[in-house]
Design a protein around this motif. Structure first.
Motif, PDB file in Angstrom:
ATOM      1  N   PRO A 142      42.768  25.048   1.721  1.00 57.98           N
ATOM      2  CA  PRO A 142      42.286  26.452   1.491  1.00 57.98           C
ATOM      3  C   PRO A 142      43.241  27.296   0.993  1.00 57.98           C
ATOM      4  CG  PRO A 142      42.288  25.923   3.823  1.00 57.98           C
ATOM      5  CD  PRO A 142      42.534  24.654   3.010  1.00 57.98           C
ATOM      6  N   ASP A 143      44.473  27.135   1.127  1.00 56.72           N
ATOM      7  CA  ASP A 143      45.546  28.060   0.477  1.00 56.72           C
ATOM      8  C   ASP A 143      45.900  28.040  -0.817  1.00 56.72           C
ATOM      9  OD1 ASP A 143      45.968  29.365   3.032  1.00 56.72           O
ATOM     10  OD2 ASP A 143      47.528  27.721   3.722  1.00 56.72           O
ATOM     11  N   LEU A 144      45.372  26.924  -1.324  1.00 55.55           N
ATOM     12  CA  LEU A 144      45.542  26.579  -2.957  1.00 55.55           C
ATOM     13  C   LEU A 144      44.199  27.315  -3.748  1.00 55.55           C
ATOM     14  CD1 LEU A 144      46.994  22.987  -2.932  1.00 55.55           C
ATOM     15  CD2 LEU A 144      48.124  25.246  -2.751  1.00 55.55           C
ATOM     16  N   ILE A 145      43.265  28.006  -3.313  1.00 54.69           N
ATOM     17  CA  ILE A 145      42.342  28.732  -4.021  1.00 54.69           C
ATOM     18  C   ILE A 145      43.537  29.899  -4.510  1.00 54.69           C
ATOM     19  CG2 ILE A 145      41.689  30.244  -2.311  1.00 54.69           C
ATOM     20  CD1 ILE A 145      38.740  30.250  -3.473  1.00 54.69           C
ATOM     21  N   THR A 146      42.586  30.185  -5.730  1.00 54.45           N
ATOM     22  CA  THR A 146      43.547  31.597  -6.426  1.00 54.45           C
ATOM     23  C   THR A 146      43.259  32.608  -5.546  1.00 54.45           C
ATOM     24  OG1 THR A 146      41.812  32.058  -7.970  1.00 54.45           O
ATOM     25  CG2 THR A 146      43.419  30.490  -8.792  1.00 54.45           C
ATOM     26  N   VAL A 147      44.105  33.809  -5.732  1.00 49.67           N
ATOM     27  CA  VAL A 147      44.086  35.020  -4.972  1.00 49.67           C
ATOM     28  C   VAL A 147      42.663  35.808  -5.589  1.00 49.67           C
ATOM     29  CG1 VAL A 147      46.388  35.330  -4.270  1.00 49.67           C
ATOM     30  CG2 VAL A 147      45.458  36.419  -6.437  1.00 49.67           C
ATOM     31  N   ARG A 148      42.215  35.532  -6.954  1.00 54.40           N
ATOM     32  CA  ARG A 148      41.151  36.357  -7.347  1.00 54.40           C
ATOM     33  C   ARG A 148      39.882  35.420  -6.902  1.00 54.40           C
ATOM     34  NH1 ARG A 148      39.148  36.996 -13.781  1.00 54.40           N
ATOM     35  NH2 ARG A 148      37.682  38.725 -13.267  1.00 54.40           N
ATOM     36  N   GLY A 149      39.906  33.947  -6.749  1.00 53.28           N
ATOM     37  CA  GLY A 149      38.834  33.513  -6.180  1.00 53.28           C
ATOM     38  C   GLY A 149      38.481  33.706  -4.847  1.00 53.28           C
ATOM     39  N   ARG A 150      39.613  33.691  -4.078  1.00 50.76           N
ATOM     40  CA  ARG A 150      39.283  34.300  -2.658  1.00 50.76           C
ATOM     41  C   ARG A 150      38.747  35.745  -2.196  1.00 50.76           C
ATOM     42  NH1 ARG A 150      43.144  31.871   1.887  1.00 50.76           N
ATOM     43  NH2 ARG A 150      41.896  32.255   3.979  1.00 50.76           N
ATOM     44  N   ARG A 151      39.164  36.669  -3.186  1.00 52.64           N
ATOM     45  CA  ARG A 151      38.812  37.810  -3.151  1.00 52.64           C
ATOM     46  C   ARG A 151      37.212  37.995  -3.599  1.00 52.64           C
ATOM     47  NH1 ARG A 151      37.408  41.357  -6.706  1.00 52.64           N
ATOM     48  NH2 ARG A 151      38.698  40.171  -8.504  1.00 52.64           N
ATOM     49  N   LEU A 152      36.785  37.212  -4.678  1.00 58.79           N
ATOM     50  CA  LEU A 152      35.295  37.384  -5.007  1.00 58.79           C
ATOM     51  C   LEU A 152      34.779  36.634  -3.814  1.00 58.79           C
ATOM     52  CD1 LEU A 152      35.784  36.417  -8.882  1.00 58.79           C
ATOM     53  CD2 LEU A 152      35.011  38.532  -7.794  1.00 58.79           C
ATOM     54  N   LEU A 153      35.018  35.665  -3.133  1.00 55.71           N
ATOM     55  CA  LEU A 153      34.593  34.845  -2.145  1.00 55.71           C
ATOM     56  C   LEU A 153      34.298  35.855  -0.845  1.00 55.71           C
ATOM     57  CD1 LEU A 153      33.383  32.067  -1.378  1.00 55.71           C
ATOM     58  CD2 LEU A 153      35.675  31.511  -0.287  1.00 55.71           C
ATOM     59  N   ALA A 154      35.268  36.491  -0.480  1.00 50.92           N
ATOM     60  CA  ALA A 154      35.183  37.648   0.280  1.00 50.92           C
ATOM     61  C   ALA A 154      34.173  38.677   0.123  1.00 50.92           C
ATOM     62  CB  ALA A 154      36.298  38.193   0.613  1.00 50.92           C
ATOM     63  N   GLU A 155      33.934  38.967  -1.244  1.00 52.05           N
ATOM     64  CA  GLU A 155      32.794  39.977  -1.424  1.00 52.05           C
ATOM     65  C   GLU A 155      31.534  39.430  -1.840  1.00 52.05           C
ATOM     66  OE1 GLU A 155      34.586  41.865  -5.190  1.00 52.05           O
ATOM     67  OE2 GLU A 155      36.177  42.663  -3.840  1.00 52.05           O
ATOM     68  N   ALA A 156      31.305  38.190  -1.551  1.00 51.40           N
ATOM     69  CA  ALA A 156      30.021  37.502  -2.200  1.00 51.40           C
ATOM     70  C   ALA A 156      28.839  37.770  -1.096  1.00 51.40           C
ATOM     71  CB  ALA A 156      30.158  36.169  -2.101  1.00 51.40           C
ATOM     72  N   ASP A 157      27.530  37.650  -1.764  1.00 54.74           N
ATOM     73  CA  ASP A 157      26.327  37.964  -0.621  1.00 54.74           C
ATOM     74  C   ASP A 157      25.934  36.366  -0.624  1.00 54.74           C
ATOM     75  OD1 ASP A 157      26.285  40.834  -0.476  1.00 54.74           O
ATOM     76  OD2 ASP A 157      25.597  40.763  -2.818  1.00 54.74           O
ATOM     77  N   VAL A 158      25.993  35.547  -1.674  1.00 48.77           N
ATOM     78  CA  VAL A 158      25.592  34.290  -1.717  1.00 48.77           C
ATOM     79  C   VAL A 158      26.525  33.373  -2.220  1.00 48.77           C
ATOM     80  CG1 VAL A 158      23.830  32.526  -2.579  1.00 48.77           C
ATOM     81  CG2 VAL A 158      23.105  35.001  -2.090  1.00 48.77           C
ATOM     82  N   VAL A 159      26.952  32.193  -1.654  1.00 48.34           N
ATOM     83  CA  VAL A 159      27.936  31.142  -1.869  1.00 48.34           C
ATOM     84  C   VAL A 159      27.265  30.165  -2.133  1.00 48.34           C
ATOM     85  CG1 VAL A 159      30.167  29.914  -1.457  1.00 48.34           C
ATOM     86  CG2 VAL A 159      29.870  32.425  -0.825  1.00 48.34           C
ATOM     87  N   ILE A 160      27.155  29.356  -3.333  1.00 45.21           N
ATOM     88  CA  ILE A 160      26.692  28.036  -3.379  1.00 45.21           C
ATOM     89  C   ILE A 160      27.871  27.006  -3.676  1.00 45.21           C
ATOM     90  CG2 ILE A 160      25.350  26.638  -4.985  1.00 45.21           C
ATOM     91  CD1 ILE A 160      23.740  29.090  -5.746  1.00 45.21           C
ATOM     92  N   ALA A 161      28.071  26.283  -2.682  1.00 44.58           N
ATOM     93  CA  ALA A 161      29.328  25.411  -2.588  1.00 44.58           C
ATOM     94  C   ALA A 161      29.386  23.879  -2.805  1.00 44.58           C
ATOM     95  CB  ALA A 161      29.835  25.634  -1.127  1.00 44.58           C
TER      96      ALA A 161
END
Length: 419
Positions: free
Chosen positions: A192-211
């Motif tokens: 999980p530490d290898l996701i980009t900082v932008r990706g992690r930020r967008l994930l934190a702001e998400a309402d829905v995550v399709i994983a």
């Protein structure tokens, strides 16, 4: 008496905290005295602010000189002279000449020009805060008073806030109406530490995550309770969510005005069907942001101590999908051509086909003793590496019970470094 008066005024100023403000310097004259390391650090931000910058200094570092050569600043190659601050909105005094610094600071005081002193913060009329930026937000941390100035502590606070905003651990949700959209986020190879900082930020702001199943699952545990997580796992030899259903889910939730993140393993466009999703979103008129991810084709071998290229060993590497066998009519891979290459071959999604792949490469001229490594669950706590050769890899993989996800590396680089 004059010196006592200055010290008295300075003491009066020190009794009050600094007033924070953001300067709008676009098109406005800024003078920098001194072309050393301080100027080298500060000039890029002033250039980015659009300031009309004049550097006054008999010499400059190579980086500062390059800024002048590029026309980003005007360089007067001489020492400071009285009157250099005429018409100036902001001055940065940072030369190695104490007398010149004092004289420039005195002129700034007379002309009421905000002046930063790199050598004497007490004598300055302005201080430079520790500044960082994240997605359109500027974070500036300023010490409250001279007596309490601790630049390292101030910078540490700045770094903590900016890092928190970037990686999503410090969440400040937007309250303005958002344009519906989808972010296709590459989650990296598994850690999980290898996701980009932008990706992690967008994930934190998400309402829905399709994983996906291969996305960094540990990140899902950090999501707030209100976030809807949809399982889009494509599990080999088991149940899966059809691509059309995934596309429809992305469109449906985006049209409902929600921030949607499609979290994928590795990179969205490396055997990830990300472009199919982007095309479906474009046809539906849904804005799509692509956030590249660290591909397992490079990162997993690296985590296992295998460089995909190495001086004197391999000058090229090729990444192919092994999800269909070489003799399958659906295969788009030119296996005979790959067998003739001298570089590294990285095979993704090829664990169950490795026997057929090895036989095909050998049949077309690849040496049977060519080293092979299979790296399972790369970058995670469950990572393991199994080594073989093209001649033995099929039996070795079966005996070691190697299972997906695993990255297969074929070539002499396998023998480079430590195992």
């Amino acid at each position: 008496m004059a010196a006592e008066h200055v010290e008295h005024e300075r003491a009066e100023h020190d009794d009050h905290p600094a007033y924070p403000v953001g300067l709008r310097l676009s098109g406005r004259r800024v003078v920098v005295i001194g072309g050393g390391q301080v100027a080298q650090r500060r000039l890029p931000a002033l250039i980015a602010a659009g300031a009309d910058i004049v550097l006054v200094s008999p010499s400059a570092t190579p980086s500062v000189e390059a800024m002048a050569d590029a026309g980003e600043i005007t360089w007067n190659k001489r020492p400071y002279e009285d009157g250099d601050l005429a018409g100036t909105w902001y001055a940065l005094v940072a030369s190695s000449d104490a007398d010149a610094n004092n004289a420039a600071s005195a002129e700034a005081e007379r002309t009421r020009t905000w002046c930063v002193r790199s050598d004497d913060a007490d004598a300055a009329t302005a201080w430079t805060p520790a500044t960082g930026r994240s997605e359109g937000v500027t974070v500036a941390v300023l010490t409250a008073d001279v007596q309490g100035r601790d630049p390292r502590h101030t910078a540490a606070i700045r770094d903590a806030v900016v890092e928190g905003l970037r990686d999503g651990t410090l969440v400040a949700r937007h309250h303005r109406t958002r344009t519906p959209g989808v972010a296709l986020v590459g989650g990296g190879p598994g850690d999980p530490d290898l996701i980009t900082v932008r990706g992690r930020r967008l994930l934190a702001e998400a309402d829905v995550v399709i994983a996906d199943r291969l996305g960094p699952r540990d990140l899902l545990d950090e999501l707030p309770p209100h976030v809807e997580v949809i399982d889009a796992a494509k599990i080999p030899y088991g149940r899966y969510m059809a691509q059309e259903a995934i596309n429809n889910a992305l469109i449906e939730h985006a049209k409902a005005g929600k921030a949607v993140v499609r979290l994928k393993g590795g990179d969205p466009f490396v055997f990830g069907r990300g472009m199919e999703e982007a095309q479906a979103l474009a046809e539906a008129g849904i804005p799509c942001t692509v956030v590249p991810g660290i591909s397992s084709s490079i990162s997993v071998p690296g985590a296992a101590g295998i460089p995909v290229t190495h001086r004197g060993v391999a000058h090229e590497f090729t990444v192919v999908s092994g999800h269909v066998a070489p003799d399958d009519e659906r295969s788009l891979v030119d296996w005979p051509a790959l067998a003739r290459l001298r570089g590294t071959l990285v095979v993704l999604m090829g664990v169950d086909k490795i026997g057929a792949i090895a036989q095909t490469l050998i049949a077309h001229g690849k040496a049977a003793e060519t080293p092979v490594a299979l790296v399972q669950e790369g970058t995670t706590a469950a990572q393991r590496r199994v080594d073989a050769t093209l001649a033995t890899v099929a039996e070795t993989a079966r005996a070691a019970d190697v299972r997906p996800p695993a990255v297969i590396v074929i070539g002499d680089v396998v023998a480079v470094g430590t195992k």
